[in-house]
Design a protein around this motif. Structure first.
Motif, PDB file in Angstrom:
ATOM      1  N   ASP A  55       0.833  -1.213   0.000  1.00 54.58           N
ATOM      2  CA  ASP A  55       0.000   0.000   0.000  1.00 54.58           C
ATOM      3  C   ASP A  55       0.864   1.258   0.000  1.00 54.58           C
ATOM      4  N   ALA A  87       2.362   1.803  -3.371  1.00 59.88           N
ATOM      5  CA  ALA A  87       1.338   2.294  -4.298  1.00 59.88           C
ATOM      6  C   ALA A  87       1.032   3.771  -4.063  1.00 59.88           C
ATOM      7  N   THR A 139     -10.524   1.154   2.921  1.00 60.42           N
ATOM      8  CA  THR A 139      -9.130   0.718   2.916  1.00 60.42           C
ATOM      9  C   THR A 139      -8.359   1.522   1.874  1.00 60.42           C
ATOM     10  N   LYS A 141      -6.520   0.300  -0.471  1.00 64.71           N
ATOM     11  CA  LYS A 141      -6.740  -0.319  -1.786  1.00 64.71           C
ATOM     12  C   LYS A 141      -8.054   0.151  -2.398  1.00 64.71           C
ATOM     13  N   GLU A 142      -9.096   0.284  -1.584  1.00 66.82           N
ATOM     14  CA  GLU A 142     -10.382   0.770  -2.095  1.00 66.82           C
ATOM     15  C   GLU A 142     -10.254   2.217  -2.564  1.00 66.82           C
ATOM     16  N   LEU A 146      -7.566   3.671  -3.686  1.00 68.54           N
ATOM     17  CA  LEU A 146      -6.755   3.695  -4.909  1.00 68.54           C
ATOM     18  C   LEU A 146      -7.503   3.141  -6.116  1.00 68.54           C
ATOM     19  N   SER A 147      -8.586   2.425  -5.874  1.00 69.05           N
ATOM     20  CA  SER A 147      -9.395   1.943  -7.001  1.00 69.05           C
ATOM     21  C   SER A 147     -10.263   3.064  -7.573  1.00 69.05           C
ATOM     22  N   LYS A 148     -10.438   4.139  -6.787  1.00 67.30           N
ATOM     23  CA  LYS A 148     -11.259   5.269  -7.224  1.00 67.30           C
ATOM     24  C   LYS A 148     -10.423   6.466  -7.664  1.00 67.30           C
ATOM     25  N   HIS A 149      -9.278   6.656  -7.026  1.00 66.05           N
ATOM     26  CA  HIS A 149      -8.438   7.817  -7.325  1.00 66.05           C
ATOM     27  C   HIS A 149      -6.981   7.383  -7.398  1.00 66.05           C
ATOM     28  N   THR A 150      -6.188   8.157  -8.124  1.00 59.68           N
ATOM     29  CA  THR A 150      -4.772   7.836  -8.238  1.00 59.68           C
ATOM     30  C   THR A 150      -4.031   8.270  -6.977  1.00 59.68           C
ATOM     31  N   GLU A 163      -8.043   7.897 -20.288  1.00 60.07           N
ATOM     32  CA  GLU A 163      -9.282   7.994 -19.513  1.00 60.07           C
ATOM     33  C   GLU A 163      -9.787   9.435 -19.444  1.00 60.07           C
TER      34      GLU A 163
END
Length: 672
Positions: free
Chosen positions: A225, A228, A415, A417-418, A420-424, A644
C-alpha cells in the motif's frame, strides 16, 4: 603632512559597503505538541535530523486513517529532506506483538482447524446455535453504538443463513443443496464461530509461530500500500518481535532507576514516583487526560483488562512495561518469568536502540498523544534520566469520511486499496497537500474533486508550455526581448516563490503553498492568452523557468515521481517523458499533414474530408491518449494526455452537443 595632504587632494574616497536594510529570511517553525505552539526548528546536530515515527499494528488491511498519517509524514519528510536540505534519518516501527494481533491470530488458527474437521451440516448448525447464546448476551450488554451496530448486522446475517439450512435438513433435501446452505452459514458465521472457539480453546494455542503468520501477511500488504501511495520507505524498520531482548534490558534499567516494580510476574511503570521526581513530570503532552481510565485501558489492550490485572497496579494510572503471558498468548523468557512486551515500551526500546538518548522529531497520529506517547516519554526519560527524549512531537490530524468518523458500522470504512481503485496516488496526495497536516482532513467527494481539478489545471498548463517550447526556432530565437509583460510575469514568479517559501517555513503549510502555485499558474495562463491574442509568441524562457519550478516543487512534495523536466509523467506507470520524445515527432508530422488537408478541403469545399479530419481529432486520437487542439489562424496544439481523461472529456462534449442538436432539428421542422 602638508605634502601628504597635497598628494591625496582630488582623490575619490572609497565608499563603505553596507548590506540592504530590513532583509530577514523566514525561519522554519514547526508546531510542537509538547509546547502546543510553533517553535523554531533547531536540530541537535546541525543539519542531521533524527526522526522516529510510530508505525502500524499489522493485524488487518491499512485504511485511509493510516494513509492520513503516513502520506502526511512522507510530505513533511520529503520537504525537510529535499527542500530545506536536512539530512533526515527516518526510523519506523512495526507492531507485530499486540493484544489485537494475538486474539485475531488465535481465532484464525482455531477457525481453520474447525473447517478442516469438515463437520456435518447438522453439527455446524448446532455449533452456530450454541455460539449464538454468548454472542447474543454480548450484544445485549454492549453500549457502544458503533460496536452494537456491527454485532447487530452480524446477528441478522447469521439468523438469515440458519433458516434455509434448517429447512433443507428437515426436508431431507439433496446433499448438494444442504452443502450449499451449510457453506453459506459457515461463511456468515465466521466471526461468531471464531470468537466462540477462542473462548473454548484459545488457552490451548501455545506455539509462538502461530502468532507470527498474521502480522507477516499484513505487514507485506502494508508495504504494498505504501509503495502504491509513493510513500518513501523508512531508513530503518524495527519489529517488536526482533527487539524482545532489547526490551527486556530496557525494562531492567527502568527498574534499576527506581521507576518500575514487579507484580505477579508483570512489570509496571510507577507513574506516581516518576511524577514526584524533581527531574520529571508525567503526561507532558496531555496532562488533562491523566486518570482517563477508558484511554488507559485501551492502551493496555483487550487481553490485559481484567480485575486481576487491574489489582496488580499500585496506581490505576500505572501501565505495563512487561506482561506475564497467560495461557494462549505468545511468551518470551525474562527475569520475571514468561511474558511479552507492553505496548508503549516497544517504541522506547527500539527508538533508543537506533537513535540514542534523544531524537529531534517523534511523529504519530493525534489519537496517540495519550496514553501512548505520554507513556513513551515517561519510561524513556526514566531510562535515560533526562527530560529531552523528544525535542519536537508532530501529530497529524484526524481523518473523517464525508464529515463522519470512519466506522465499519456506518459502512464508511475505506481501505487504502479501495481508495486507490477510485483515485490515483497523486490525486490522494494532492488532496492531502491542499490541507494542513495537523488539522482534521475530510475525505469526501468534494475534497477529491478539488484535488482532481487542481491536477487537471496544472496539467493543462504544463502541456501548453511544452507545446510552446516545441515550436521550431534557432538557438538565438529562444531569447526573445523582454517587454513589460515578461518583466511583470517574472516579478510575480519571484514573489510567488518567496510566498511559497514563507508558507513552508510556517509549519510546512502546504495548503498556502499550493494556493500560491495555483495563482502563479493563473497569471502565466493569462500571459499566454494575452500573447496569443496579439499573435505574438509567448516568451519561452520565462515560461520554462516557471514550469520547471512548479515541477520541481511537485517532485519535492512527492506528487511527481519521475525524471521529466516539466509536468506529469506521460503514459502511466513506469513511463515518463521518453514516450513524448518518441511519439511527438510523428504526431507533429500527422498534425501538419492534417492541417494541409484541412486547408485544401476548405478551399475546395469538400466537407466530407473536413468531417474525416474532425473524426480523427474527436474520436480516433483520444482513444490513443492524444489531444489535437485547433485554434483559428494558429498551428494545431498537440498534447499527450491519459486516455481515460480524454474519453471522459469526449463523453461530456457529446452530452452538451446532443441537446443542441435536438433543438436544431426541432427548429428545422419535419422533412419533405
Amino acid at each position: 603632512m602638508a605634502a601628504s595632504g597635497e598628494q591625496n587632494k582630488g582623490r575619490r574616497v572609497q565608499p563603505a559597503w553596507s548590506p540592504p536594510e530590513g532583509v530577514q529570511l523566514p525561519k522554519l517553525r514547526l508546531y510542537n505538541s509538547l509546547t502546543r505552539r510553533k517553535e523554531e526548528f533547531i536540530p541537535q546536530n546541525g543539519k542531521q535530523v533524527l526522526w522516529y515515527c510510530c508505525g502500524p499494528t499489522v493485524y488487518d488491511a491499512s485504511h485511509m486513517g493510516h494513509a492520513r498519517s503516513y502520506i502526511s509524514f512522507d510530505i513533511l519528510r520529503r520537504i525537510l529532506l529535499n527542500y530545506f536540505k536536512y539530512d533526515v534519518f527516518y526510523c519506523m516501527n512495526i507492531t507485530d506483538i499486540d493484544d489485537k494481533i494475538i486474539k485475531r491470530a488465535r481465532q484464525n488458527y482455531l477457525f481453520e482447524q474447525y473447517k478442516e474437521k469438515k463437520n456435518s451440516p447438522a453439527q455446524l448448525l448446532d455449533d452456530v446455535q450454541t455460539a449464538l447464546k454468548p454472542f447474543t448476551a454480548k450484544f445485549n450488554e454492549t453500549t457502544d453504538l458503533d460496536k452494537k451496530q456491527m454485532l447487530g448486522r452480524l446477528k441478522v446475517a447469521v439468523d438469515a443463513a440458519i433458516g434455509p439450512l434448517q429447512e433443507t435438513l428437515q426436508k431431507g433435501a439433496a446433499d448438494s443443496d444442504v452443502v450449499s446452505k451449510a457453506k453459506k452459514l459457515l461463511d456468515e458465521a465466521k466471526d461468531l464461530l471464531s470468537d466462540w472457539l477462542d473462548h473454548q480453546n484459545g488457552s490451548q494455542v501455545t506455539d509462538n509461530s502461530i502468532f507470527s503468520i498474521l502480522p507477516k501477511y499484513w505487514e507485506a500488504e502494508y508495504h504494498k500500500d505504501m509503495e502504491a501511495l509513493n510513500v518513501l520507505p523508512p531508513d530503518v524498520l524495527t519489529r517488536v518481535s526482533e527487539y524482545v531482548p532489547e526490551i527486556v534490558d530496557f525494562v531492567k534499567k527502568v527498574m534499576e532507576n527506581g521507576y518500575g516494580y514487579v507484580s505477579n510476574g508483570s512489570v509496571y511503570f510507577d507513574t506516581v514516583k516518576f511524577d514526584a521526581s524533581e527531574k520529571h513530570s508525567y503526561a507532558k503532552l496531555v496532562p488533562e487526560a491523566v486518570g482517563d481510565q477508558k484511554a488507559l485501558q485501551e492502551g493496555e489492550g483487550d487481553l490485559s483488562i481484567s480485575a486481576d490485572r487491574l489489582s496488580e497496579k499500585r496506581s490505576p494510572n500505572d501501565f505495563a512495561l512487561w506482561k506475564a503471558s497467560k495461557p494462549g498468548e505468545p511468551s518470551w523468557d525474562s527475569p520475571w518469568g514468561k511474558g511479552r512486551p507492553g505496548w508503549h515500551i516497544e517504541c522506547s526500546a527500539m527508538a533508543g536502540s537506533i537513535l540514542g538518548e534523544s531524537m529531534d522529531i517523534h511523529g504519530g497520529g493525534f489519537d496517540l498523544r495519550f496514553p501512548h506517547h505520554d507513556n513513551e516519554l515517561a519510561q524513556s526519560e526514566a531510562y535515560f534520566e533526562n527530560d529531552h527524549w523528544v525535542r519536537y512531537f508532530l501529530h497529524t490530524g484526524h481523518l473523517t469520511i464525508a464529515g463522519c468518523k470512519m466506522s465499519k458500522s456506518l459502512k464508511n470504512f475505506i481501505t487504502i486499496k479501495e481508495a486507490l481503485s477510485k483515485h490515483t496516488a497523486r490525486q490522494l496526495r494532492l488532496a492531502f497537500l491542499m490541507h494542513s497536516w495537523k488539522d482534521t482532513l475530510d475525505y469526501s467527494n468534494n475534497t477529491m474533486e478539488s484535488a482532481i481539478q487542481y491536477e487537471k489545471f496544472l496539467n493543462e498548463f504544463f502541456l501548453n508550455v511544452k507545446d510552446i517550447l516545441r515550436a521550431p526556432t534557432d538557438i538565438t530565437g529562444q531569447f526573445e526581448k523582454w517587454e513589460a509583460p515578461e518583466i511583470e510575469l517574472n516579478k510575480s514568479f519571484y514573489d510567488k516563490k518567496a510566498s511559497v517559501h514563507a508558507a513552508l517555513c510556517d509549519n510546512i503549510d502546504t495548503r498556502s503553498a499550493m494556493e500560491e502555485m495555483r495563482a502563479l499558474v493563473s497569471q502565466s495562463n493569462y500571459y499566454i492568452a494575452a500573447k496569443k491574442n496579439t499573435k505574438q509568441n509567448p516568451n519561452r524562457m520565462v515560461l520554462k523557468s516557471i514550469a520547471t519550478y512548479l515541477t520541481d516543487m511537485l517532485k519535492i512534495f512527492g506528487a511527481i515521481n519521475g525524471t521529466e523536466q516539466i509536468g506529469f509523467p506521460v503514459g502511466g506507470s513506469g513511463e515518463t517523458t521518453d514516450l513524448e520524445a518518441t511519439v511527438l515527432p510523428y504526431l507533429n508530422v500527422l498534425s501538419e499533414f492534417r492541417e494541409g488537408v484541412r486547408r485544401i478541403a476548405r478551399e475546395k469545399k469538400v466537407t466530407e474530408v473536413l468531417q474525416l479530419c474532425d473524426a480523427l481529432r474527436d474520436d480516433i486520437l483520444p482513444e490513443l491518449g492524444v489531444r489535437f487542439e485547433d485554434h483559428e489562424g494558429l498551428p494545431t496544439v498537440v498534447k499527450l494526455v491519459d486516455r481515460e481523461t480524454l474519453l471522459k472529456e469526449r463523453d461530456e462534449k457529446k452530452k452538451v452537443r446532443m441537446p443542441r442538436l435536438s433543438l436544431k432539428l426541432s427548429k428545422a421542422g419535419p422533412g419533405p
